[in-house]
Scaffold this active site. Structure first.
Site, PDB file in Angstrom:
ATOM      1  N   GLY A 212       1.219  -1.295   0.136  1.00 21.35           N
ATOM      2  CA  GLY A 212      -0.208  -0.256  -0.111  1.00 21.35           C
ATOM      3  C   GLY A 212       0.509   1.519  -0.167  1.00 21.35           C
ATOM      4  O   GLY A 212       1.872   0.845  -0.192  1.00 21.35           O
ATOM      5  N   ASN A 213      -0.277   2.716   0.090  1.00 19.07           N
ATOM      6  CA  ASN A 213       1.258   3.664   0.563  1.00 19.07           C
ATOM      7  C   ASN A 213       0.775   4.613   1.300  1.00 19.07           C
ATOM      8  O   ASN A 213      -1.299   4.271   1.695  1.00 19.07           O
ATOM      9  CB  ASN A 213       0.840   4.577  -0.994  1.00 19.07           C
ATOM     10  N   ARG A 214       0.762   5.811   1.389  1.00 16.05           N
ATOM     11  CA  ARG A 214       0.475   6.594   2.424  1.00 16.05           C
ATOM     12  C   ARG A 214      -0.821   7.583   2.841  1.00 16.05           C
ATOM     13  O   ARG A 214      -0.290   8.452   3.418  1.00 16.05           O
ATOM     14  CB  ARG A 214       1.429   7.178   3.656  1.00 16.05           C
TER      15      ARG A 214
END
Ligand code: CTP
Length: 403
Positions: A212-214
């Protein structure tokens, strides 16, 4: 300076109790609020509550305090009128200009922005009579927030729920902070349908893990809220966000890049503008493990094999359903921000690219942002550090002349 004057119209629906929270937020944030319930609204919440929470007298009819001519004066001096909940009946009366009580009189005399937050059963909302009334009100410049989908009175669920009071409050606040100058501008997306993607995709590795990412989704949600305040119909494709639905947005929830692509392409076909604010994973694991991946004693983990995800922004830019559609991308860069932005704009083929620098404390999850909006026509518009809503408005300022 005088406090901004707000008229809170309350019509007779079960959601009237939620208007108490809206009222509290409006008064606590420094607004002078005059509540005008309809006679039916008082079946749900009594006069004493409205009067105590607003600190002002409450009346429903035009026959009280006649010497002050309230049926004209209240509307004339208001900075904003918000009707929440707005029943099918009040929408019909407003659309047809009826004036048989204090609220309907006020709606006719008000020259300020008017917001309706409808709440009713799905059948009533979908009825052609209501839909035509809503279209009439919108054509005249009123902001009619689409109801939310969810639990209605009793056990039934569907479209017709009053959006969360905090979201209605945010919509009102945004219109008010825009000031009188903004009021004219406020409806510059009226009649337009915009699609916004927000959040960050997750690419599953196994049933418990993902890449995932932030991205928090805050910038995309700010784009949705500001577009609604400017009159647009908004479809928000949200990837893994934990934010409350913006009042009036049609929210489609997705997890992966491929789901996001499918959802965006489906609604983009008849959209006037598409803004890809989501952080889309460029790669996904080549293989999904049906069972949880276990570590094995004495063995190093197998290398992770990745494959490319489709580039949704490039695809949207290349295959536009109509030539007037405006496509906007976002780019988060860590170095050579402008040079990389120009290259990316050309590579993706979009009309506008919002480029921001990211780092440990910049952009992700924060309430503020700083960016440069690049146009395919050579425009380069710096947007100073400030709330994500200010950047969102700057994006719409660039989109509207291109529509
Ligand atoms: N985007 C997209 N589909 C992808 C990846 C990105 O639609 N598979 C969109 C994002 O929503 C964003 C823009 O493209 O609007 C830029 O994303 P970014 O990840 O910065 O671009 P990349 O093409 O992935 O460039 P880089 O090589 O810098 O990662």
């Amino acid at each position: 300076m005088d406090k901004p004057r707000i008229v809170l119209g309350v019509s007779g629906g079960i959601a009237a109790y939620k208007a108490c929270e809206l009222l509290r937020r409006l008064t606590e944030s420094g607004h002078e609020v005059r509540v005008i319930p309809t006679a039916s609204a008082l079946h749900f919440v009594g006069e004493a509550t409205w009067s105590a929470l607003s600190g002002n007298p409450v009346s429903t009819a035009v026959w009280e305090g006649v010497h002050q001519v309230p049926h004209v004066r209240i509307g004339q001096s208001a900075d904003l009128v918000v009707v929440a909940p707005a029943t099918a009946d009040i929408l019909a009366k407003a659309a047809h200009g009826l004036a048989d009580d204090l609220l309907t009189n006020t709606l006719l005399t008000a020259r300020c922005p008017v917001v309706f937050a409808p709440a009713m059963h799905t059948e009533m909302w979908e009825h052609p009579a209501t839909q035509e009334n809503v279209a009439t009100l919108r054509r005249r410049g009123a902001l009619v927030i689409d109801p939310a989908v969810g639990r209605l009175t009793g056990v039934d669920t569907g479209k017709g729920r009053l959006p969360e009071p905090v979201e209605i409050f945010e919509t009102c606040r945004r219109i008010l902070v825009g000031g009188a100058g903004r009021a004219g501008k406020a409806a510059d997306l009226a009649g337009r349908h915009v699609v916004i993607s927000a959040g960050g995709t997750r690419e599953p590795l196994d049933p418990v893990r993902f890449l995932g990412n932030r991205s928090s989704g805050k910038q995309g949600y700010a784009l949705a809220r500001t577009a609604i305040a400017r009159g647009a119909r908004v479809t928000l494709v949200a990837a893994n966000t934990e934010l409350p639905d913006p009042a009036g947005a049609d929210v489609v929830r997705v997890t992966t890049a491929r789901q996001l692509r499918e959802a965006v392409l489906k609604v983009a076909a008849e959209a006037d503008a598409v803004v890809m604010a989501a952080a889309v994973a460029d790669f996904r694991p080549a293989h999904y493990a049906e069972g949880k991946i276990k570590k094995k004693d004495g063995e190093e983990p197998a290398p992770l094999e990745l494959v490319r995800n489709p580039d949704i922004l490039a695809e949207l830019s290349a295959d536009r359903p109509h030539p007037g559609q405006v496509v906007v991308g976002f780019a988060a860069e860590t170095d050579d921000v402008l040079a990389n932005g120009h290259t990316k704009l050309a590579r993706k083929g979009c009309d506008l690219l919002v480029v921001n620098e990211v780092g440990e404390h910049k952009a992700f999850g924060s309430e503020e942002n700083e960016a440069v909006i690049l146009g395919a026509d050579g425009d380069e518009i710096p947007v100073p550090y400030g709330p994500k809503e200010a950047l969102a408005d700057a994006v719409w300022d660039c989109v509207t002349p291109r529509l």
